[in-house]
Design an enzyme around this catalytic site. Sequence first.
Site: not given
Ligand code: 5GP
Length: 122
Positions: A99-100, A104
């Site tokens: 998602e981001v 990470h």
């Molecule tokens: P992905 O799905 O990209 O692997 O995970 C993105 C993660 O980033 C999710 O677990 C979500 O909760 C976390 N996340 C999204 N926005 C923020 C934020 O503004 N601050 C923090 N600490 N985590 C975030």
Amino acid sequence: MAYDPDNIFAKILRGEIPCNKVHEDEHVLAFHDINPLAPVHVLVIPKGAYESMNDFTAKASDAEIAAMFRAVGALARDLGIAAEGYRFLSNCGGHGHQEVPHFHVHLFGGRPLGRMLSRSAG
Ligand code: 5GP
């Protein structure tokens, strides 16, 4: 795809939005996930502008890659989850449900985490 400098983790790295930091070194920042899925849910990110695991492993220096891996292991020990066990994973791209768009690693622990993936999802 070009790296998006306005993604939320880029803003955290620039100090434009806050995070609950647990570790920082020359190459790596780690902070608690805002929406934790386990008692311990920490995100470990490189400071460099890498969109995903694809990008990171193609372009990052050996020092940056080593720093990420070492940080994950050290954090597991420091957060007290190493002895009982934990999981780390990185979602990558569409099928990985990333998602981001800043590379990470999720570090989960503090309870039994179950199987890695649901079998029903095929
Ligand atoms: P992905 O799905 O990209 O692997 O995970 C993105 C993660 O980033 C999710 O677990 C979500 O909760 C976390 N996340 C999204 N926005 C923020 C934020 O503004 N601050 C923090 N600490 N985590 C975030």
